[in-house]
Design an enzyme around this catalytic site. Sequence first.
Site, PDB file in Angstrom:
ATOM      1  N   CYS A 118      68.542  16.536  41.823  1.00 41.93           N
ATOM      2  CA  CYS A 118      67.826  17.204  42.732  1.00 41.93           C
ATOM      3  C   CYS A 118      66.347  16.392  43.081  1.00 41.93           C
ATOM      4  CB  CYS A 118      67.433  18.571  42.776  1.00 41.93           C
ATOM      5  SG  CYS A 118      67.254  19.566  44.110  1.00 41.93           S
ATOM      6  N   CYS A 120      63.412  17.962  44.258  1.00 36.28           N
ATOM      7  CA  CYS A 120      62.224  18.876  44.449  1.00 36.28           C
ATOM      8  C   CYS A 120      61.163  18.688  43.585  1.00 36.28           C
ATOM      9  CB  CYS A 120      62.579  20.474  44.450  1.00 36.28           C
ATOM     10  SG  CYS A 120      63.558  20.930  42.767  1.00 36.28           S
ATOM     11  N   CYS A 128      64.088  19.738  48.542  1.00 38.76           N
ATOM     12  CA  CYS A 128      65.154  19.129  47.469  1.00 38.76           C
ATOM     13  C   CYS A 128      65.675  17.783  48.319  1.00 38.76           C
ATOM     14  CB  CYS A 128      66.200  19.898  47.452  1.00 38.76           C
ATOM     15  SG  CYS A 128      65.484  21.614  46.522  1.00 38.76           S
ATOM     16  N   LYS A 197      74.432  28.682  44.870  1.00 38.15           N
ATOM     17  CA  LYS A 197      72.964  29.004  44.229  1.00 38.15           C
ATOM     18  C   LYS A 197      72.148  29.790  45.552  1.00 38.15           C
ATOM     19  CE  LYS A 197      68.807  26.176  43.097  1.00 38.15           C
ATOM     20  NZ  LYS A 197      68.198  24.851  43.106  1.00 38.15           N
ATOM     21  N   ARG A 207      59.422  27.164  38.936  1.00 42.91           N
ATOM     22  CA  ARG A 207      58.522  26.285  39.896  1.00 42.91           C
ATOM     23  C   ARG A 207      57.131  25.884  39.183  1.00 42.91           C
ATOM     24  NH1 ARG A 207      60.813  29.270  45.330  1.00 42.91           N
ATOM     25  NH2 ARG A 207      62.813  28.476  45.231  1.00 42.91           N
ATOM     26  N   ARG A 219      63.455  27.578  51.148  1.00 43.88           N
ATOM     27  CA  ARG A 219      64.854  26.962  51.021  1.00 43.88           C
ATOM     28  C   ARG A 219      65.853  27.726  51.487  1.00 43.88           C
ATOM     29  NH1 ARG A 219      62.287  25.219  45.389  1.00 43.88           N
ATOM     30  NH2 ARG A 219      61.302  23.361  45.763  1.00 43.88           N
ATOM     31  N   GLU A 235      81.466  28.729  49.422  1.00 39.21           N
ATOM     32  CA  GLU A 235      80.413  27.565  48.874  1.00 39.21           C
ATOM     33  C   GLU A 235      81.206  27.025  47.830  1.00 39.21           C
ATOM     34  OE1 GLU A 235      78.077  25.804  49.578  1.00 39.21           O
ATOM     35  OE2 GLU A 235      76.779  26.945  50.916  1.00 39.21           O
ATOM     36  N   LYS A 250      74.183  30.807  40.247  1.00 42.30           N
ATOM     37  CA  LYS A 250      72.663  30.943  39.925  1.00 42.30           C
ATOM     38  C   LYS A 250      71.990  31.593  40.953  1.00 42.30           C
ATOM     39  CE  LYS A 250      68.658  27.806  39.390  1.00 42.30           C
ATOM     40  NZ  LYS A 250      68.017  26.764  39.338  1.00 42.30           N
ATOM     41  N   SER A 275      64.890  31.458  35.258  1.00 38.16           N
ATOM     42  CA  SER A 275      63.668  31.513  34.826  1.00 38.16           C
ATOM     43  C   SER A 275      63.031  33.088  34.857  1.00 38.16           C
ATOM     44  CB  SER A 275      62.397  30.667  35.429  1.00 38.16           C
ATOM     45  OG  SER A 275      62.383  30.700  36.601  1.00 38.16           O
ATOM     46  N   TYR A 314      67.394  29.998  28.842  1.00 33.83           N
ATOM     47  CA  TYR A 314      66.047  29.513  28.414  1.00 33.83           C
ATOM     48  C   TYR A 314      66.055  30.069  26.799  1.00 33.83           C
ATOM     49  CZ  TYR A 314      64.960  27.740  32.782  1.00 33.83           C
ATOM     50  OH  TYR A 314      64.794  27.133  33.948  1.00 33.83           O
TER      51      TYR A 314
END
Length: 327
Positions: A118, A120, A128, A197, A207, A219, A235, A250, A275, A314
């Site tokens: 990407c 971004c 992006c 996504k 971010r 976005r 998609e 996601k 996140s 994470y």
Amino acid sequence: MFPQRRLRRLRKRILQPLFKETVLTKDDLIAPYFFDETISEKKPVESMPGQFRYPVSEAGAVAERVKSKGIRAMLIFGIPKDKDPAGTSAWIKDGVVQKAVAEIKSKVPGMVVITDVCACEYTDHGHCGIIGETCGGPDLLNDESLELMARIAVSHAESGCDMVAPSCMLDGMVLKIREALDDAGFEEVPVMSYSTKFSSALYGPFRDAADSGMSFGDRSTYQMAYENSREAFLESETDLDEGADILMVKPAGFYHDVIASVATLGLPVAAYQVSGEYSMIKAASENGWIDEKRIVLESLVSIKRAGADLIITYYAENAAGWLDEKQ
């Protein structure tokens, strides 16, 4: 019928392990990491307690630690020292991701290294890809940005990555990247597409971690509306047709229905516990409101139960340790 049918018969503690329908293992986990060209020692991510940006020089050491926990795969993000409107530093030979990949593969050759494709983090506007004027004002230009994604993917393959993961949600991104990889001699490098996504409020801490905030707008013209499940399936189906090897949903936690529907397409499915999901669990656990270990393992099992084959989280390192405790 009761009393002949007693479902509790198989819930005796000694029998429970024999009848678990969904089993989470360390091989299901992919651990994401941020490597920052502008720092010389690791830097905490304030909105994600326990997570860090690492200097590129520590990429190999991080990979060695991850391998020691029994985790086989890492997803790599980069924070460059230079940003411009065209995201140039995303594809240069000595870019931050390119250097991190080379460092990891030199220290831990057996680590599966997946790179986020990407722009971004590399554009000064935070979107992006390439920005231009459209009928609605400035926005992400689709076809012009495809060329950039192809260039980034090839540069990552040249650096030695094992898999590329385009996350920009552009129409045609998988086809363009597949063609570019094949033309460059990387026919064996798989594409794990961020195929569905959503435009989610759960990305806020990311971010902060990746320094990928936007200078204008949002976005929502390229990421999915969270109200739309049929479009979400389409998609992923489109990316399958374009040659994706793995499909991704996601975020993960709020989208089990989408994970389940995408799994019917037949390709391996990845799900990204993002996140915001991490930070919500972490905040509640630090306040003593929930049991962190139990909540994390329950959340990960629920994602796998919905149909995910791979889970990006994470909590990967923590979860690996907790799974060891259960042996």
